[in-house]
Design a protein around this motif. Structure first.
Motif, PDB file in Angstrom:
ATOM      1  N   GLY A 136      57.075 -34.138  19.230  1.00  0.00           N
ATOM      2  CA  GLY A 136      56.979 -34.578  20.613  1.00  0.00           C
ATOM      3  C   GLY A 136      55.630 -35.098  21.034  1.00  0.00           C
ATOM      4  N   ALA A 165      52.795 -34.819  28.198  1.00  0.00           N
ATOM      5  CA  ALA A 165      52.784 -33.538  27.478  1.00  0.00           C
ATOM      6  C   ALA A 165      51.997 -32.471  28.223  1.00  0.00           C
ATOM      7  CB  ALA A 165      52.219 -33.729  26.077  1.00  0.00           C
ATOM      8  N   PRO A 186      55.054 -29.113  22.390  1.00  0.00           N
ATOM      9  CA  PRO A 186      56.016 -29.723  21.462  1.00  0.00           C
ATOM     10  C   PRO A 186      55.659 -29.381  20.018  1.00  0.00           C
ATOM     11  CG  PRO A 186      55.343 -31.294  23.136  1.00  0.00           C
ATOM     12  CD  PRO A 186      54.432 -30.107  23.277  1.00  0.00           C
ATOM     13  N   GLU A 199      62.619 -34.844  21.291  1.00  0.00           N
ATOM     14  CA  GLU A 199      62.136 -34.945  19.911  1.00  0.00           C
ATOM     15  C   GLU A 199      63.247 -35.395  18.970  1.00  0.00           C
ATOM     16  OE1 GLU A 199      58.567 -31.714  19.656  1.00  0.00           O
ATOM     17  OE2 GLU A 199      60.579 -30.900  20.005  1.00  0.00           O
ATOM     18  N   GLN A 240      58.865 -33.818  27.730  1.00  0.00           N
ATOM     19  CA  GLN A 240      58.404 -32.737  26.853  1.00  0.00           C
ATOM     20  C   GLN A 240      57.832 -31.629  27.743  1.00  0.00           C
ATOM     21  OE1 GLN A 240      59.453 -34.744  23.258  1.00  0.00           O
ATOM     22  NE2 GLN A 240      58.974 -32.612  23.728  1.00  0.00           N
TER      23      GLN A 240
END
Length: 256
Positions: free
Chosen positions: A141, A158, A137, A110, A128
């Protein structure tokens, strides 16, 4: 605090280095506060035209310090402004270039995504992985990744917390440029020097329309671009740049 974050200036480029080797440069509150302080100091220095953000020891930032974060309550994040560093990087008055070696994971990813450009070593890894420790995140992110790599890559990375090899990150438009291992800082400095040679008002204008234009309809973004383009014709730098071109000489920009 400053022992973990050091700053130096090479010509027109400031370098902020996170140096916390025992934790692979993981971000705790002290490191975040030191980075914020150093970025504010460099932003106020008229001799600095660009900033490089990097990590020592062959790593960028391996994540946010889980040991410190594990016991936090929601209001702790508000009270301690745990996301301030990401806003300061993104909103900095000077362009910020991430020079990434090794890991840029979680908060480290990030932090890189908050920068204007990312130069990464070919063997670097992004990611992430927050989902693997029961969270998600929380400092850009998902949203910054969404705007660079798109919905489907972002969902894959993610939702699984998978590592993102630098080559995949580059293919997904997360990374500006790939370089051989150990060369990220050198290349980021070169780019910083190139930017420093450009007219400051035009640099500011381009960064403004890139930031604001990404989140509005195309017609609105084009109108914003045109307005900033026209505004630059009131600058001394525009007159100097075009006159130097016609006279076949190097321009001398003054940022006004």
């Amino acid at each position: 605090m400053t022992d973990m974050v050091r700053t130096e200036i090479q010509g027109p480029v400031g370098i902020v280095t996170i140096d916390r080797p025992e934790r692979r440069n993981a971000l705790n509150l002290a490191v975040k506060q030191a980075v914020v302080q150093q970025l504010h100091t460099l932003a106020a220095n008229d001799a600095v035209a660009a900033v490089v953000l990097t990590g020592a020891g062959g790593y960028f930032v391996a994540g946010t310090d889980i040991a410190e974060m594990a016991g936090m309550r929601p209001m702790d994040h508000v009270r301690l402004a745990t996301d301030e560093v990401f806003h300061v990087v993104r909103g900095n008055r000077k362009p910020v270039i991430a020079a990434v070696e090794g890991y840029a994971l979680g908060g480290g990813c990030e932090l890189a995504l908050a920068c204007d450009l990312i130069v990464a070593a070919e063997d670097a890894c992004f990611g992430q992985p927050e989902i693997k420790v029961g969270i998600m995140p929380g400092a850009g992110g998902t949203q910054r990744l969404l705007r660079s790599a798109g919905r489907y890559k972002t969902a894959l990375w993610a939702l699984t917390g998978a590592m993102i090899p630098a080559e995949d990150a580059y293919a997904a438009n997360m990374v500006s440029q790939l370089v051989p291992k150990g060369q990220a800082l050198a290349r980021a400095l070169q780019i910083g020097e190139q930017i420093a040679a450009m007219p400051p008002l035009a640099v500011q204008g381009i960064r403004e329309v890139l930031r604001q234009g990404a989140d509005v309809p195309l017609e609105t973004a084009l109108a914003l671009e045109r307005r900033v383009f026209e505004r630059l014709f009131d600058s001394e730098d525009q007159k100097e740049g075009m006159q130097a071109f016609l006279e076949k000489r190097k321009p001398s920009y003054r940022g006004r």
